[in-house]
Design a protein around this motif. Structure first.
Motif, short mmCIF file in Angstrom:
data_model
loop_
_atom_site.label_atom_id
_atom_site.label_comp_id
_atom_site.label_asym_id
_atom_site.label_seq_id
_atom_site.Cartn_x
_atom_site.Cartn_y
_atom_site.Cartn_z
N GLU A 1 39.10 47.19 29.33
CA GLU A 1 38.27 46.63 30.40
C GLU A 1 38.86 46.97 31.78
OE1 GLU A 1 35.87 42.44 30.86
OE2 GLU A 1 37.89 42.44 30.05
N SER B 1 35.84 44.67 36.16
CA SER B 1 35.11 43.86 35.17
C SER B 1 35.84 42.55 34.91
CB SER B 1 34.99 44.60 33.85
OG SER B 1 34.56 45.88 34.05
N VAL B 2 37.17 42.61 34.88
CA VAL B 2 37.95 41.39 34.68
C VAL B 2 37.69 40.42 35.83
CG1 VAL B 2 40.30 40.45 34.53
CG2 VAL B 2 39.75 42.58 33.36
N ARG C 1 34.18 38.92 35.56
CA ARG C 1 34.10 37.88 34.51
C ARG C 1 34.76 36.58 35.00
NH1 ARG C 1 37.09 37.66 30.01
NH2 ARG C 1 38.04 39.66 30.45
N ARG D 1 32.60 34.79 37.54
CA ARG D 1 31.46 34.09 36.91
C ARG D 1 31.92 32.74 36.37
NH1 ARG D 1 29.53 39.15 35.30
NH2 ARG D 1 30.68 39.10 33.35
N ARG D 2 33.17 32.70 35.87
CA ARG D 2 33.72 31.44 35.31
C ARG D 2 34.30 30.55 36.41
NH1 ARG D 2 36.94 34.50 31.75
NH2 ARG D 2 38.70 33.65 32.89
N HIS E 1 29.21 35.05 40.98
CA HIS E 1 28.37 35.58 39.88
C HIS E 1 27.56 36.79 40.33
CE1 HIS E 1 25.92 32.65 42.07
NE2 HIS E 1 24.92 33.44 41.78
N ASP F 1 28.96 42.39 40.43
CA ASP F 1 28.62 42.97 39.13
C ASP F 1 29.78 43.72 38.46
OD1 ASP F 1 28.76 45.16 40.76
OD2 ASP F 1 26.66 45.72 40.62
#
Lengths: 157, 186
Positions: B2, B6-7, B10, B13-14, B61, B64
């Motif tokens: 990854e 991307s990490v 993610r 988003r959390r 979020h 991307d």
């Protein structure tokens, strides 16, 4: 050499490392012949190097304060989301319960109205009041609680 | 495996607070420097710095993970600065420069010899003063290109300007900066 040629060369110098191989070759050839543009390139190089080495640092206090604010805000967002989830579940429960009980209550009020000998309008008004009173009380309480929380967050600022 | 972007996407988003702590530390100097020269005011830049990270938390979020995180971060900071300036008054970005006092710049590394430090400090002050005198859109482009080392395409994404405009701002900004520096030395 025309003025446009010099302008083009200087534009390419300003773009720095973003040039294609052809542009680089053309610029190198131009700089070999043109002293004025060579001086311009040296001056640009000096400014760019100074810009790159210009020191400006965030202090530790700002970083710590930002991290704390972000953590605090993240907690508040999480709490708000959890509360909204609970409210959504409660709304669903109330909606289901109302759908199931309204016909029964309606019959009960009709029977009680007939038994007490009151007019249809009176028992229907009673039914409406009985149906909406809990929601009104909860609404008033939530509004009061919301104001109280808002005051708290204002005080924290 | 990854990618880093991307990490980050993610984690955002959390709303992972540890990730945000790490990002704040990692981008502290770059973001503050960008905001100082965008707004032209250190104090305001520090407020905007904090607000930028709050916005990153709230709108994480939307990232991307397909672009560099720094490009998205600068875009968030830029929009926030523009929103702030629009709300404050119908000022342009340069409007803040009127009558302000520029805070002295802090050296990132205090170890060089005293004379080197003095020379660096003087040069930094000269460039800093000259930068604050060129139009904000030129200043922003010059800073993003030469201080932050962003590619022209990334600058075009952040500033939402066509590539041609970015190139012309870079050229004009650099020319203005050189003219001011030459004037100051003369």
């Amino acid at each position: 050499m025309t003025r446009e040629t010099h302008d083009e060369a200087r534009t390419l110098i300003a773009l720095g490392e973003s040039l294609s191989d052809t542009q680089q070759a053309w610029l190198r050839a131009h700089l070999e012949d043109c002293e004025a543009c060579r001086h311009y390139a040296e001056a640009t190089d000096g400014v760019v190097r100074s810009l790159r080495s210009m020191p400006l640092a965030a202090d530790a206090r700002l970083v710590r304060a930002t991290q704390m604010r972000v953590r605090f805000h993240a907690r508040r967002l999480r709490e708000t989301r959890e509360r909204m989830w609970l409210v959504a579940v409660a709304c669903l429960g109330v909606g289901l319960s109302a759908t199931l009980t309204i016909p029964l209550l309606w019959r009960l009020f009709a029977w009680m109205g007939e038994w007490a000998g009151v007019s249809t309008l009176a028992w229907q008004a009673g039914f409406v009041f009985f149906f909406f009173a809990p929601a009104l009380v909860v609404g008033v309480l939530l509004v009061a609680r919301g104001t109280h929380l808002a005051n708290d967050s204002e005080r924290l600022r | 495996m990854e990618s880093e972007a991307s990490v980050i996407a993610r984690g955002l988003r959390r709303r992972d607070p540890d990730l945000l702590d790490r990002l704040i530390e990692q981008y502290q100097h770059r973001l503050l420097r960008y905001l100082v020269y965008l707004s032209g005011n250190r104090e305001l830049a520090e407020d905007l710095f904090q607000e930028t990270w709050i916005r990153v938390l709230e709108r994480g979020h939307q990232y991307d993970g397909k672009h560099e995180f720094s490009t998205w971060l600068y875009a968030v900071a830029r929009n926030l600065t523009i929103d702030y300036l629009r709300k404050k008054s119908p000022l342009s970005l340069d409007g803040l420069m009127e009558g302000e006092e520029h805070a002295p710049l802090e050296p990132a590394d205090p170890r060089p010899m005293a004379w080197e430090l003095m020379q660096q400090h003087q040069q930094a002050e000269r460039i800093s003063a000259a930068l604050l005198r060129i139009p904000a859109e030129y200043r922003e482009t010059v800073m993003l290109r030469f201080q932050e080392g962003l590619a022209l395409g990334e600058i075009s994404t952040i500033t939402r300007s066509p590539l041609g405009t970015v190139k012309s701002r870079l050229y004009r900004g650099l020319n203005l900066l050189m003219a001011l520096l030459e004037g100051a030395q003369a």
